[in-house]
Design a protein around this motif. Structure first.
Motif, short mmCIF file in Angstrom:
data_model
loop_
_atom_site.label_atom_id
_atom_site.label_comp_id
_atom_site.label_asym_id
_atom_site.label_seq_id
_atom_site.Cartn_x
_atom_site.Cartn_y
_atom_site.Cartn_z
N VAL A 125 74.21 -81.18 28.01
CA VAL A 125 74.77 -79.85 27.75
C VAL A 125 76.15 -79.66 28.38
O VAL A 125 76.97 -78.89 27.85
N LEU A 126 76.46 -80.35 29.48
CA LEU A 126 77.79 -80.26 30.09
C LEU A 126 78.62 -81.50 29.78
O LEU A 126 79.66 -81.73 30.42
N GLY A 127 78.19 -82.28 28.81
CA GLY A 127 78.92 -83.48 28.42
C GLY A 127 79.28 -83.46 26.95
O GLY A 127 79.50 -82.40 26.35
N GLY A 130 77.31 -81.08 24.46
CA GLY A 130 77.64 -79.68 24.67
C GLY A 130 79.03 -79.34 24.20
O GLY A 130 79.25 -78.28 23.58
N MET A 131 79.98 -80.23 24.48
CA MET A 131 81.35 -79.96 24.05
C MET A 131 81.47 -80.05 22.53
O MET A 131 82.24 -79.31 21.91
N THR A 132 80.70 -80.95 21.91
CA THR A 132 80.69 -81.03 20.45
C THR A 132 80.27 -79.69 19.84
O THR A 132 80.89 -79.19 18.89
N VAL A 279 84.52 -85.03 18.44
CA VAL A 279 84.72 -84.19 19.62
C VAL A 279 86.06 -84.46 20.30
O VAL A 279 86.70 -83.55 20.84
N SER A 280 86.53 -85.72 20.25
CA SER A 280 87.80 -86.05 20.91
C SER A 280 88.99 -85.38 20.25
O SER A 280 90.07 -85.30 20.85
N ARG A 291 84.26 -74.85 31.98
CA ARG A 291 84.22 -73.54 32.64
C ARG A 291 83.20 -72.62 31.97
O ARG A 291 82.33 -72.05 32.64
N ASP A 292 83.28 -72.51 30.64
CA ASP A 292 82.40 -71.58 29.92
C ASP A 292 80.95 -72.05 29.91
O ASP A 292 80.02 -71.28 30.20
N MET A 293 80.74 -73.32 29.58
CA MET A 293 79.38 -73.79 29.42
C MET A 293 78.64 -73.84 30.76
O MET A 293 77.45 -73.47 30.84
N SER A 294 79.31 -74.27 31.82
CA SER A 294 78.64 -74.30 33.12
C SER A 294 78.27 -72.89 33.56
O SER A 294 77.21 -72.66 34.15
#
Length: 342
Positions: A125-127, A130-132, A279-280, A291-294
């Motif tokens: 979720v923080l990798g 999650g970023m995708t 995602v890249s 910042r947002d997801m954490s």
């Protein structure tokens, strides 16, 4: 030091991967040279995109060579270092592949803060997953309050985050997942407005009932029959971020759908936005994402589930299961203990 293990690509799959397409090898981990660190893998991430890396068909990334270590992200511990940027005991995330140990010159290593969240989340979720979800939904889907967002593979690592972010942004979130247990989890635990079973022969009719005002954003992870059910419900100016097409990863030949002309006509007349992404493409948003997801995870606004397989030797079977939807949440392999006991 104990012998290391790695999983290499033994042959290129035709259709579904099978056990003989992988081979487990032992090797002696090397001592780090000048500027290098030796890493011990703790967590290995398994993700659907890896099926594409097993093929030598043209793609956005080079295939894994025959005899090469299978591609993958991992969370690892630095167990020896000749690099001043990393100390023994540091926890890092890197694309070191399906192996127990790896040497690195430090490039591409990202330190993981164990105080932020469990270190396994650095490949969850923080990798990358999650970023995708974060960039695909917010940069391409752009959900607005009151709109309807539909996401396929809604109980998985990416889909589960997509729906929860949609809810945070004030949109309705409708999930599609495989089976009653997954759908119940998506609705009751993750807070989606509804979730439908993709195996249900009445999927198209039930999806129409769940989306009485049509679909404004469809986050595509699957393709196949799920897309067939979604497509007629897309509203004018709907946005479709295309993240994955797991229903087609084992196809042995490319066949255009019989309604390809209908699709393109609707793209024109409804002014649809259908955009594939990696995602890249949005690497510049990583700090915003973290910042947002954490914060959302810490506040309980985004929940996650991990599906853990024990032992590197079981990674091939776990990966084959992943392609069939056997996992429930983010598929991880625990390769070693959180801290080196040696």
């Amino acid at each position: 030091m104990a012998q290391g293990k790695r999983v290499v690509l033994a042959s290129r799959p035709v259709g579904e991967p099978k056990p003989s397409d992988f081979r487990i090898e032992e090797f002696a981990p090397a001592s780090p040279g000048e500027g290098q660190v030796l890493l011990r893998t703790i967590w290995l991430s398994l993700d659907p995109y890896m099926r594409g890396r097993m093929s030598d068909a043209p793609s956005y990334a080079a295939p894994v060579p025959i005899g090469g270590v299978m591609e993958g992200g991992a969370v690892s511990e630095v167990i020896a270092s000749n690099n001043p940027a990393f100390a023994k005991g540091d926890i890092v995330q890197a694309r070191t592949g399906w192996q127990t140990h790896a040497l690195s010159d430090g490039k591409g290593l990202v330190k993981v803060d164990p105080k932020l969240a469990p270190i396994s989340t650095a490949v969850g979720v923080l990798g990358m997953p999650g970023m995708t979800a974060y960039v695909g939904l917010l940069e391409i889907g752009k959900p607005q309050a009151g709109e309807t967002v539909v996401v396929a593979a809604a109980s998985g690592a990416v889909g589960s985050a997509v729906g929860q972010i949609a809810r945070i942004k004030g949109a309705r979130a409708i999930g599609i997942a495989g089976g009653k247990d997954k759908c119940d989890y998506v609705k009751r635990e993750l807070g989606f407005d509804d979730c439908l079973d993709h195996r249900d022969p009445e999927l198209a009719a039930k999806l129409k009932g769940a989306c009485p005002k049509g679909i404004d954003v469809y986050f595509e992870n699957v393709g196949g029959a799920v897309f067939d059910a979604v497509f007629p419900l897309l509203n004018p100016f709907a946005r479709v971020p295309v993240c994955g097409l797991i229903a087609h990863y084992n196809d042995t030949e490319a066949k255009p759908p019989p309604w390809a002309g209908v699709l393109m006509r609707n793209v024109l007349t409804k002014r649809l936005t259908i955009r594939g992404f990696i995602v890249s493409d949005f690497a510049a948003r990583h700090a915003d994402f973290l910042r947002d997801m954490s914060s959302w995870v810490r506040e309980g606004k985004v929940k996650y589930r991990e599906f853990v397989t024990e032992g590197l030797e079981n990674a091939p079977s776990a990966f084959m299961g992943l392609l069939k939807g056997a996992n429930f949440g983010k598929q991880l392999v625990r390769v070693g203990p959180d801290k080196d006991k040696s």
